[in-house]
Design a protein around this motif. Structure first.
Motif, short mmCIF file in Angstrom:
data_model
loop_
_atom_site.label_atom_id
_atom_site.label_comp_id
_atom_site.label_asym_id
_atom_site.label_seq_id
_atom_site.Cartn_x
_atom_site.Cartn_y
_atom_site.Cartn_z
N GLN A 284 -10.38 -3.56 -1.60
CA GLN A 284 -10.83 -3.41 -0.21
C GLN A 284 -11.77 -4.52 0.24
O GLN A 284 -12.08 -4.64 1.43
N ASP A 285 -12.24 -5.32 -0.70
CA ASP A 285 -13.12 -6.42 -0.34
C ASP A 285 -12.37 -7.65 0.14
O ASP A 285 -12.99 -8.62 0.59
N THR B 40 -20.66 -1.58 1.07
CA THR B 40 -19.87 -0.49 0.53
C THR B 40 -19.94 0.70 1.47
O THR B 40 -20.64 0.67 2.48
N SER B 41 -19.24 1.78 1.14
CA SER B 41 -19.31 2.97 1.99
C SER B 41 -20.72 3.53 2.02
O SER B 41 -21.10 4.22 2.94
N GLY C 21 -4.23 -7.03 -2.66
CA GLY C 21 -3.82 -5.88 -3.47
C GLY C 21 -2.33 -5.89 -3.73
O GLY C 21 -1.87 -5.60 -4.85
N PRO D 233 -5.80 -7.49 2.88
CA PRO D 233 -4.88 -6.48 2.31
C PRO D 233 -3.77 -7.08 1.46
O PRO D 233 -3.25 -6.40 0.55
#
Length: 537
Positions: free
Chosen positions: A35-36, A6-7, A42, A39
């Motif tokens: 985001q996992d 994660t961030s 989504g 693209p």
């Protein structure tokens, strides 16, 4: 294979979790968000949500998201007929849809764009149960899913895990959901060990036993699916370990029965392994040869060239690149040694003609596995020629310009690849002692020098041929030497091309003098003399 972070730097499996499910070894589920994933996920989630369809992403994409591995092959379960959803999704994405198995409600969307992303859809009845669908999966680590509706809304979704895939993922174990899962689709017999190898995991003991007991069933799987699983295994790191595992499960020779004759066939003393073990070791040796010095001090001698990575990553056919087809060639290069083995009165063991005979065996077995003609040509030609680099020069010498030219001329598109096949063959023949400290690498370094000369000379000669204009053509030879059309003209042109590329001539007069000399010496004969020479030979 680092996990997704994660961030804040937390790995995916350590994130805040939802409540535990009820499957075997159930544990609190991690949350995954758009985001996992690729693209495209989504975008697909939003489009399906807008159509009112409940959908889940499942299988390898979920597993890979938890492991931090990119995945662009997506599997969706939708609570509606796959065809209706798939055609609408394909239209929205500017792609195409077709049925993979209409009877089982399975279809495929190929998304338009620069990347070849595929989306496989499985349709269920309204109100269907994702848990039931996952329970019919092959392996537990592929029997996990996430709902797409929360992802479409910009939030995270908990991993659905009815059969304990998370626990097995943490334990790095590939476990079949049930023995029946292997019976339902015997292609899974190959898929299990392939996944374990690719992910650096271990087959769970009961699963290994179930696969071993059913290994013969793989013969009933469609050849195309067996071929694809074999190529995926050969493309993954740790290929020799994977092939040894495949053999231990009884699958290697079930898929390629021609290799069974190589088991236990003794080779000359300079070989560390018997024929089958050598064949299995050679793809792993190729892995090290291509890696170069990064694989160990011995491989610092391996010659490299500009654009090498791109060369071996170039696609060939059957979804395989050069490196993968070369690994298959490594596995098969000595397949005809058992049939050609002889022992001379002195006790010397020989395998005369095993390259040419091996090429024929490869053509037959690859046709059986439904390889394309291009793949078959590549592998069979490389097997036929795998000894050529070592024969290019006398011991202790480098190949002459003529030998370099003829090597390039004869092997054409596979000339570079066979050099690296030949080095892998050398390494696998010597075995582990070669890689230990203190081993005398002088012979290996001389061998690599020969390969380097063939590699660099090939590039230099090819560049010279591209720069130089044609000195003469067939009409010139016929006019100047009073020849009629025929095979002799082609032979003379080949001699001129060789002399040009090796730097022996660079003018039209030189080319004509060379051709005239070949006729006068009898190196090239024409007309009745040619026929008579052939009869006497």
């Amino acid at each position: 294979m680092a996990p997704i972070a994660t961030s804040e730097g937390e790995p995916a499996l350590a994130r805040p979790r939802a409540a535990a499910g009820g499957g075997r070894g159930a544990e609190a589920a991690p949350l995954l968000a758009a985001q996992d994933f690729d693209p495209l996920v989504g975008d697909v989630a939003r489009r399906l949500s807008g159509r009112g369809a409940d959908a889940y992403l499942f299988g390898g994409a979920v597993r890979d998201a938890l492991l931090g591995i990119p995945s662009d092959d997506l599997d969706l379960w939708v609570d509606a007929p796959a065809g209706a959803v798939g055609r609408g999704l394909a239209a929205a994405l500017g792609g195409s849809y077709f049925d993979l198995d209409a009877g089982r409600g399975i279809g495929r969307v190929t998304a338009a764009g620069p990347r070849a992303v595929t989306i496989d859809l499985t349709g269920g009845a309204r109100g269907g149960d994702i848990d039931a669908h996952l329970g019919s999966s092959d392996f537990t680590i592929d029997a996990m899913a996430v709902a797409l509706r929360p992802i479409a809304e910009g939030s995270a979704a908990p991993v659905v895990d009815p059969v304990g895939g998370l626990a097995d993922l943490r334990a790095r174990a590939v476990r079949a959901v049930s023995p029946g899962a292997l019976d339902d689709d015997p292609a899974r017999l190959m898929r299990g060990p392939r996944i374990a190898s690719a992910l650096g995991m271990t087959l769970e003991p009961a699963t290994a036993r179930w696969i071993r007991e059913r290994s013969a069933l793989v013969r009933g799987v469609s050849p195309e699916r067996v071929r694809d699983e074999l190529l995926r295994l050969l493309a993954a790191p740790g290929v020799t370990k994977a092939l040894r595992g495949l053999d231990d499960l009884g699958l290697l020779t079930a898929v390629i029965p021609e290799l069974e004759d190589a088991r236990g066939v003794v080779q000359p003393p300079e070989h560390h392994y018997d024929v089958l073990e050598h064949c299995v070791e050679t793809p792993g040796a190729l892995e090290s040869v291509l890696a170069g010095a990064g694989a160990g001090p011995a491989f610092a001698a391996v010659p490299r060239f500009e654009g090498m990575a791109e060369h071996f990553a170039a696609p060939v056919s059957d979804g395989a690149d050069r490196a993968t087809l070369l690994a298959l060639t490594c596995l098969l290069h000595d397949i005809a040694k058992p049939a050609t083995r002889t022992v001379e009165p002195s006790g010397r063991v020989r395998f005369l003609g095993h390259g040419a005979q091996g090429a024929m065996v490869c053509r037959e077995l690859m046709e059986r596995l439904r390889f394309s003609r291009r793949s078959i040509r590549y592998v069979s030609a490389a097997v036929d020629s795998h000894l050529r680099p070592g024969q290019a020069a006398p011991p202790g010498e480098l190949p002459s310009p003529k030998a370099i030219y003829r090597y390039r001329r004869d092997l054409g598109d596979i000339a570079i690849d066979v050099l690296y096949l030949n080095m892998a063959d050398y390494v696998a023949a010597k075995g582990p002692p070669m890689l230990r400290p203190g081993y005398d690498l002088s012979d290996w370094e001389r061998h690599c020098a020969v390969v380097s000369a063939l590699l660099e000379g090939d590039d230099g000669q090819a560049a010279r041929a591209r720069r130089a204009p044609a000195l003469v053509d067939g009409h010139d030879l016929m006019s100047e030497l009073s020849l009629r059309p025929g095979p002799a003209v082609g032979e003379l042109l080949a001699l001129v091309d060789e002399a040009l590329c090796t730097g022996r001539i660079d003018t039209r007069d030189g080319a004509l003098a060379l051709a005239r000399g070949a006729l006068e010496s009898g190196a090239v004969v024409v007309g009745p003399a040619r026929a008579q020479a052939g009869a006497e030979g």
